[in-house]
Design a protein around this motif. Sequence first.
Motif, PDB file in Angstrom:
ATOM      1  N   THR A 247      46.765  32.254  28.836  1.00 60.04           N
ATOM      2  CA  THR A 247      47.745  32.844  27.916  1.00 60.04           C
ATOM      3  C   THR A 247      48.539  33.962  28.587  1.00 60.04           C
ATOM      4  OG1 THR A 247      46.145  34.470  27.144  1.00 60.04           O
ATOM      5  CG2 THR A 247      46.254  32.384  25.928  1.00 60.04           C
ATOM      6  N   MET A 248      48.298  34.145  29.892  1.00 65.67           N
ATOM      7  CA  MET A 248      48.937  35.265  30.583  1.00 65.67           C
ATOM      8  C   MET A 248      49.855  34.779  31.700  1.00 65.67           C
ATOM      9  SD  MET A 248      47.608  37.740  29.010  1.00 65.67           S
ATOM     10  CE  MET A 248      47.590  39.267  29.903  1.00 65.67           C
ATOM     11  N   GLU A 270      43.813  38.555  44.420  1.00 61.55           N
ATOM     12  CA  GLU A 270      43.824  37.305  43.661  1.00 61.55           C
ATOM     13  C   GLU A 270      44.359  36.194  44.564  1.00 61.55           C
ATOM     14  OE1 GLU A 270      45.248  37.816  39.646  1.00 61.55           O
ATOM     15  OE2 GLU A 270      45.901  35.723  39.512  1.00 61.55           O
ATOM     16  N   ARG A 271      43.668  35.041  44.520  1.00 58.93           N
ATOM     17  CA  ARG A 271      44.034  33.933  45.408  1.00 58.93           C
ATOM     18  C   ARG A 271      44.971  32.944  44.730  1.00 58.93           C
ATOM     19  NH1 ARG A 271      40.893  32.744  49.845  1.00 58.93           N
ATOM     20  NH2 ARG A 271      39.263  34.290  50.200  1.00 58.93           N
ATOM     21  N   TYR A 326      50.402  41.807  34.698  1.00 64.37           N
ATOM     22  CA  TYR A 326      50.117  40.738  33.739  1.00 64.37           C
ATOM     23  C   TYR A 326      50.988  40.898  32.501  1.00 64.37           C
ATOM     24  CZ  TYR A 326      46.148  40.720  36.868  1.00 64.37           C
ATOM     25  OH  TYR A 326      45.385  40.706  38.003  1.00 64.37           O
ATOM     26  N   PHE A 327      51.449  39.766  32.010  1.00 61.93           N
ATOM     27  CA  PHE A 327      52.313  39.770  30.827  1.00 61.93           C
ATOM     28  C   PHE A 327      51.811  38.708  29.853  1.00 61.93           C
ATOM     29  CE2 PHE A 327      54.698  40.877  34.605  1.00 61.93           C
ATOM     30  CZ  PHE A 327      55.357  42.045  34.247  1.00 61.93           C
ATOM     31  N   ASP A 328      51.971  38.988  28.574  1.00 63.94           N
ATOM     32  CA  ASP A 328      51.638  37.994  27.563  1.00 63.94           C
ATOM     33  C   ASP A 328      52.614  36.817  27.712  1.00 63.94           C
ATOM     34  OD1 ASP A 328      50.136  37.615  24.778  1.00 63.94           O
ATOM     35  OD2 ASP A 328      52.212  36.901  24.597  1.00 63.94           O
ATOM     36  N   THR A 338      43.074  43.544  32.521  1.00 65.22           N
ATOM     37  CA  THR A 338      42.954  42.624  33.648  1.00 65.22           C
ATOM     38  C   THR A 338      42.247  41.355  33.160  1.00 65.22           C
ATOM     39  OG1 THR A 338      42.686  44.561  35.046  1.00 65.22           O
ATOM     40  CG2 THR A 338      42.158  42.425  36.025  1.00 65.22           C
ATOM     41  N   PRO A 339      42.899  40.205  33.326  1.00 58.75           N
ATOM     42  CA  PRO A 339      42.276  38.970  32.820  1.00 58.75           C
ATOM     43  C   PRO A 339      40.983  38.653  33.569  1.00 58.75           C
ATOM     44  CG  PRO A 339      44.555  38.589  33.496  1.00 58.75           C
ATOM     45  CD  PRO A 339      44.180  39.953  33.960  1.00 58.75           C
TER      46      PRO A 339
END
Length: 339
Positions: A247-248, A270-271, A326-328, A338-339
Motif C-alpha cells: 500500500t506504499m 533496501e534492495r 515512503y508515501f501512501d 517505516t514499512p
Amino acid sequence: MASVEVREIVKQFGENAPAVDHISLTAQDGEFLVLLGPSGCGKTTLLRMIGGLEPPTSGDVVIGNHVVTHLPPRARRIAMVFQSYALYPHMSVHDNIAFPLRAQGTPKAEQEKRINWAASILGLDGLMKRKPRQLSGGQRQRVALARALVREPSVFLLDEPLSNLDAQRRASARDELQQFQRSIGTTTIYVTHDQVEAMGMGDRIAVLNLGTVRQIGTPQEIYDDPADTFVATFLGSPPMNLVERGTMLHGFRPEHFSPAAWHDAANPFERFSFVPHREEYLGAERLIYGEVGDEKVVARFPATTQLDFSIGHPVEFGVATRHMRYFDAESGVRSYETP
Ligand SMILES: Nc1ncnc2c1ncn2[C@@H]1O[C@H](COP(=O)(O)OP(=O)(O)OP(=O)(O)O)[C@@H](O)[C@H]1O
Ligand SMILES: [Mg+2]
C-alpha cells in the motif's frame, strides 16, 4: 521593508474550480520566497491579488502590519514585474526607468542618482538612449526590472521576470538578481515554474498545485523531505523514483540508487532488482534508466564512475534506508512510518 502575508485567500473566476483555494502563507521581512508550480496552478493570480491588481473572492492580504486587501496597488509600496511587462515604446530606456519617479515628483538630482544606480546594477549603462524596439527581449526585461527598482519599494513581486532570456543570460541574471535582492534586502515574492531557478534562488519555496500550497520550506527541505508525491516528482530532474510495494510507494532520489555491492552492511539499505535499459551521458554525470519490476527508475552517477553491469541484465541495487521516503499509494501523502 515589510513582511507579506496572505490569509485564507481565495480567487474564483466564474463557475470554475478556484484558481486560488484558501492559501495562507507569509514572506518574512527581507525573504526571497519563490512560488513554484505547473502552468495554471494559480501563481500569477496569487501574485496579482498581493499586488492589488485582482480583488480576492475572500481572504486578506497583509503587508507589514496593515491589512491592505481593499487598498489600490499604489497604496501598497510594492513594485511588480510581470510576465508581460509593458515599456513605453516612444520613450528611451532612461525615460522608461525615470517614469515612476517623475510621476511621484522625485527631485531631478535624486532621480538621476537612482536611475544610474539601477542601470549599473542591471548592466544598462550603454543603452540609456535607445528605444525599447532597439533592445533584445532580455534587455527589455532588465529595463522593466530597473523601472521597478528605482521606486525603492518595500516589496518586489516578480512573475517569471527572466522568462525571455536565453539559458546563459538567465543564469547570470538569476545570480545578479539574487545578489541584488540580498544587498538591498527587499522582501521578494518570485514566481517561476522552473525548479532549477526556484532551488537556486529561494530562501524558501512554496510549491503550488491546483490553487493550493502543497509544501513550503527551504530548497533542501523540499528536495529531501517532500510532503507528497506531487512535490517529490515536481522537483528534481530526473524526479524522485517511486516504486509501489503493497500500500506504499517507496521513494528515492536517483543519486541514492547504487549497486548493492557498494553498500556497507553496517548501514541498513533496501534492495531492489534493477534492470538497466539505457544510459545517458550528460558530461558531468551519467543517468542509467531502467526498471524495478515494471516500474521505471533512474540512477544517477558522476560521469567518472566505473560501473560493471550490462544493459538488459538484472543487477542488485540498493538505497540506504535513511534515504528512503515512503508515501501512501492512494493519497500520495508522505508517511513517516517505516514499512
Ligand atoms: N481573468 C481570468 N478569468 C478566468 N480564469 C482565469 C483568469 N485568470 C486566470 N484564470 C484561470 O485561473 C487559473 C490560474 O491561472 P494563473 O494565471 O494564476 O496560473 P499560473 O500558475 O500563473 O500559470 P502559468 O505558469 O502558465 O503562468 C487557470 O486555470 C487560469 O485559466
Ligand atoms: Mg503565470
